[in-house]
Design a protein around this motif. Sequence first.
Motif, PDB file in Angstrom:
ATOM      1  N   UNK A 159     -69.861 -48.746 -48.965  1.00 47.69           N
ATOM      2  CA  UNK A 159     -70.325 -48.484 -50.313  1.00 47.69           C
ATOM      3  C   UNK A 159     -69.300 -49.004 -51.387  1.00 47.69           C
ATOM      4  N   UNK A 160     -68.081 -49.177 -51.159  1.00 44.43           N
ATOM      5  CA  UNK A 160     -67.285 -49.851 -52.206  1.00 44.43           C
ATOM      6  C   UNK A 160     -67.490 -51.219 -52.280  1.00 44.43           C
ATOM      7  N   UNK A 166     -55.751 -41.281 -59.098  1.00 39.17           N
ATOM      8  CA  UNK A 166     -56.069 -39.853 -58.533  1.00 39.17           C
ATOM      9  C   UNK A 166     -55.599 -39.611 -56.979  1.00 39.17           C
ATOM     10  N   UNK A 167     -54.850 -38.693 -56.603  1.00 35.46           N
ATOM     11  CA  UNK A 167     -54.223 -38.338 -55.391  1.00 35.46           C
ATOM     12  C   UNK A 167     -54.874 -37.105 -54.745  1.00 35.46           C
ATOM     13  N   UNK A 168     -55.617 -37.409 -53.743  1.00 41.43           N
ATOM     14  CA  UNK A 168     -56.504 -36.505 -53.043  1.00 41.43           C
ATOM     15  C   UNK A 168     -55.746 -35.563 -52.027  1.00 41.43           C
ATOM     16  N   UNK A 169     -54.459 -35.918 -51.665  1.00 42.97           N
ATOM     17  CA  UNK A 169     -53.840 -35.074 -50.732  1.00 42.97           C
ATOM     18  C   UNK A 169     -52.282 -35.070 -51.488  1.00 42.97           C
ATOM     19  N   UNK A 170     -52.220 -34.065 -52.468  1.00 44.39           N
ATOM     20  CA  UNK A 170     -50.946 -33.872 -53.327  1.00 44.39           C
ATOM     21  C   UNK A 170     -49.471 -33.778 -52.349  1.00 44.39           C
ATOM     22  N   UNK A 171     -48.674 -34.580 -52.525  1.00 45.97           N
ATOM     23  CA  UNK A 171     -47.382 -34.429 -51.687  1.00 45.97           C
ATOM     24  C   UNK A 171     -47.683 -35.438 -50.471  1.00 45.97           C
ATOM     25  N   UNK A 172     -48.680 -35.950 -50.179  1.00 48.48           N
ATOM     26  CA  UNK A 172     -48.866 -36.928 -49.087  1.00 48.48           C
ATOM     27  C   UNK A 172     -47.729 -38.355 -49.465  1.00 48.48           C
ATOM     28  N   UNK A 173     -46.988 -38.605 -48.520  1.00 50.56           N
ATOM     29  CA  UNK A 173     -45.847 -39.578 -49.097  1.00 50.56           C
ATOM     30  C   UNK A 173     -46.593 -40.873 -49.512  1.00 50.56           C
ATOM     31  N   UNK A 174     -47.127 -41.275 -48.320  1.00 45.37           N
ATOM     32  CA  UNK A 174     -47.742 -42.614 -48.861  1.00 45.37           C
ATOM     33  C   UNK A 174     -48.937 -42.788 -49.834  1.00 45.37           C
ATOM     34  N   UNK A 175     -49.559 -41.602 -50.246  1.00 40.99           N
ATOM     35  CA  UNK A 175     -50.229 -41.634 -51.403  1.00 40.99           C
ATOM     36  C   UNK A 175     -49.423 -41.641 -52.899  1.00 40.99           C
ATOM     37  N   UNK A 202     -59.426 -46.039 -63.568  1.00 42.59           N
ATOM     38  CA  UNK A 202     -59.385 -45.213 -62.529  1.00 42.59           C
ATOM     39  C   UNK A 202     -59.128 -45.866 -61.047  1.00 42.59           C
ATOM     40  N   UNK A 203     -57.882 -45.407 -60.664  1.00 39.12           N
ATOM     41  CA  UNK A 203     -57.637 -46.002 -59.009  1.00 39.12           C
ATOM     42  C   UNK A 203     -57.267 -44.846 -58.264  1.00 39.12           C
ATOM     43  N   UNK A 204     -58.339 -44.578 -57.349  1.00 37.98           N
ATOM     44  CA  UNK A 204     -58.293 -43.419 -56.244  1.00 37.98           C
ATOM     45  C   UNK A 204     -57.698 -44.184 -55.099  1.00 37.98           C
ATOM     46  N   UNK A 205     -57.081 -43.157 -54.163  1.00 35.89           N
ATOM     47  CA  UNK A 205     -56.150 -43.424 -53.210  1.00 35.89           C
ATOM     48  C   UNK A 205     -57.063 -43.575 -51.842  1.00 35.89           C
ATOM     49  N   UNK A 206     -58.405 -43.466 -51.845  1.00 40.71           N
ATOM     50  CA  UNK A 206     -59.333 -43.375 -50.771  1.00 40.71           C
ATOM     51  C   UNK A 206     -60.810 -43.783 -51.085  1.00 40.71           C
ATOM     52  N   UNK A 207     -61.311 -44.427 -49.965  1.00 40.36           N
ATOM     53  CA  UNK A 207     -62.520 -45.083 -50.426  1.00 40.36           C
ATOM     54  C   UNK A 207     -63.685 -44.042 -50.705  1.00 40.36           C
ATOM     55  N   UNK A 208     -63.577 -42.839 -50.022  1.00 41.11           N
ATOM     56  CA  UNK A 208     -64.627 -41.736 -50.438  1.00 41.11           C
ATOM     57  C   UNK A 208     -64.388 -41.440 -51.768  1.00 41.11           C
ATOM     58  N   UNK A 209     -62.997 -41.347 -52.254  1.00 42.68           N
ATOM     59  CA  UNK A 209     -62.899 -40.792 -53.644  1.00 42.68           C
ATOM     60  C   UNK A 209     -63.586 -41.753 -54.903  1.00 42.68           C
ATOM     61  N   UNK A 246     -68.380 -33.934 -54.330  1.00 41.44           N
ATOM     62  CA  UNK A 246     -69.076 -33.469 -55.568  1.00 41.44           C
ATOM     63  C   UNK A 246     -67.779 -32.777 -56.399  1.00 41.44           C
ATOM     64  N   UNK A 247     -67.112 -32.005 -55.697  1.00 37.35           N
ATOM     65  CA  UNK A 247     -65.860 -31.470 -56.639  1.00 37.35           C
ATOM     66  C   UNK A 247     -65.022 -32.396 -57.119  1.00 37.35           C
ATOM     67  N   UNK A 248     -64.652 -33.374 -56.684  1.00 39.07           N
ATOM     68  CA  UNK A 248     -63.681 -34.158 -56.900  1.00 39.07           C
ATOM     69  C   UNK A 248     -64.399 -35.369 -58.152  1.00 39.07           C
ATOM     70  N   UNK A 249     -65.690 -35.480 -57.760  1.00 41.31           N
ATOM     71  CA  UNK A 249     -66.292 -36.265 -59.044  1.00 41.31           C
ATOM     72  C   UNK A 249     -66.430 -35.428 -60.211  1.00 41.31           C
ATOM     73  N   UNK A 250     -66.699 -34.095 -60.151  1.00 43.93           N
ATOM     74  CA  UNK A 250     -66.612 -33.298 -61.450  1.00 43.93           C
ATOM     75  C   UNK A 250     -65.216 -33.089 -62.058  1.00 43.93           C
ATOM     76  N   UNK A 251     -64.119 -33.160 -60.802  1.00 46.64           N
ATOM     77  CA  UNK A 251     -62.802 -33.049 -61.663  1.00 46.64           C
ATOM     78  C   UNK A 251     -62.584 -34.185 -62.345  1.00 46.64           C
ATOM     79  N   UNK A 252     -62.843 -35.560 -61.739  1.00 47.84           N
ATOM     80  CA  UNK A 252     -62.582 -36.707 -62.388  1.00 47.84           C
ATOM     81  C   UNK A 252     -63.268 -37.014 -63.694  1.00 47.84           C
TER      82      UNK A 252
END
Lengths: 319, 333
Positions: free
Chosen positions: A251-252, A159-168, A219-226, A200-206
């Motif tokens: 929380x992680x 899961x990439x929460x910022x599409x196009x972010x080079x590091x992600x 599932x591997x997320x790119x950030x702790x909140x995700x 909530x939006x991300x959770x429902x998308x996943x």
Amino acid sequence: MMNMRKNMLAAMLASVALTGAASAADIAVIAGSANDAFFNRVKKGVDDAALVVQANGGTVNYLTTQNYDNFGPDLVQLINTAVSQGVDGIAIPVWVAESQVPALKSAADQGIKIMMYNSGAEVKEQIAGINYFGSDEFVAGEAGGAYMAKKGAKKILCHIHVPGAVNLERRCDGIVAGAEANGATVMRLPTPASIDSDVTGTSEALKAELLKDPSIDAVITMGAWASDAATIAIQQAGRPVLLGTFDLSPSVLERIKAGTQTMAIDQQPYAQAFLATTMLAAYIDFGIDLPTDPVLTGPGIVDAGNIDAALVGVAAGAR
Amino acid sequence: MGNLSFASLIRRPESGAFLGMVFVFVFFAIFGGRNFTSFAGAASWLNVAANLGIIAIPIGFLMIAGELDISIGAMVPAASMSMGIISGHYGLPIPVGILMTLGFAVVIGWINGIMVVRTAVPSLIVTMGTLFAVTGLTLFLSILLTNTTAVAMNPPAWAKAIFGGFYFNSYQVIIVWWLGLTALYVYFLHFSPWGNWLFAMGGDKESARNAGIPTTKFTIGLFILSSVSAAFVGLCQTILFNSAQVSTGMSFIFNAIISVVIGGVLLTGGFGSVIGIFFGTLTFAMVNQGIYFTDFDRNLSSLIIGVMLLIAVLMNNTFRQMALSYTGSRKKD
């Protein structure tokens, strides 16, 4: 190339002249704003390293930018401050190469040793850096992908929460490489900016992806909140799915402890700062230089096997 | 109002929004397959709509009155952190956390309102100021008090049941709050005298004041309402996800305004309805979440969202014009 060699030679000669006899290393460590969780860990590494440096009669001065509004010029200002204090060495990440490189070059020309950490490995030659302590997004992703595949994952959702972010994107590339080498496939899921940091939006998308494709088993997320969002998505999808994330948060760690999250990938900023500071002092004082270059400080994977030690590290401010 | 003929029904402001929603629903029901319309799938967009809708309606009120509040983008994470710090980090009882968090939101809303009515600065700029101020304050206090930018919290079962739990495995309890608040707001805007005040203020603030409407108090009240609503969503999220972090909720600003406009509220103010915003929010949530049920390339998500929203709004506008020019069967005098 010739110029660079000349610079390095000049720097070496100058340093011999400057450090000469038994005077121990006076070091400046330059870092980002202390408001940033990441740099709290860096500071802990520097503080601990300072004990070692001081034991040998040297000093460590920790310089930080106030914020990121005027980042390039602020960093140059800090470099100049360090130079004017007459330090023997500077440990610094290079974030804004076009601003920092000229300032660091001129510092190196004056005989100041440059040690690099966290960022900017690609300009190391230009500024005559001694070594680089940091992580590599691709290598970190690769370790995460391989870890999940070895745990039995067959299809990993990245899961990439910022599409196009080079590091992600690099992290995800690494996951693909690591997973495929171990017989698993990867599905990339870039989610649009309209649900960035919306749990909530991300959770429902996943969840929708998990429901749609029952073969996804990790599932591997790119950030702790995700990964907070992914936890709920997995609960509701109603089947066991492995969960991993980049970066740590309270929380992680609680979930890894409770067994509801498989792992977290940590770039271990404490190690970056601690090693950069002590190795810079060791280079100046004793001429010690590591043959491993660059030195990767991450990824460190936190899972059920080492969670208790990681929690101790969190309480101490080192993780 | 009393005349429920076909002509009057289609002329109601929410009819166009309803049509846009139906279009989006049918589109994703076809391309998203059975999962989109299934009981579990519907929760996906209803949950998103509920979180957004609780904020969107007060924003709609402000827009009808000719104002805007973008500080909600900072209020959501600020409330989330405040809840996490008070009841998670310090372990104080949940009601204390909720009251203090909402109290903080009242203060911010009040500041917004006072600044807007006392100065000639447009509310967009005033609330942009508080947006950044609250973001900075949240970060500063989080580091000062907890030394981290994220906190964990383990709320008791009763708090989960009321503010942040799931029913039927996937329906967030906040949906009930959303429906209840929407009903309350329908009464407020369409059946109480305050509703007429609101439309009057959006039409012409000067004449509204001259007509004896307490515009100052009313405006401040609306800003407090939007701030408190955003805080409510923020604290519910902390209770739901057992976690809070200092990331900005900037997406809420944009998404709330989009939902309001899809719902038929005019950007110029003075026109709109609660049910319209309700449908607009549902439309937005379906478009946003519907993507994940389809087989379209995920890199196209934003493109599809944009096109779908545009079609929904165009349908709404075209329909409104057609409806307003449709006279129905003439009554013989």
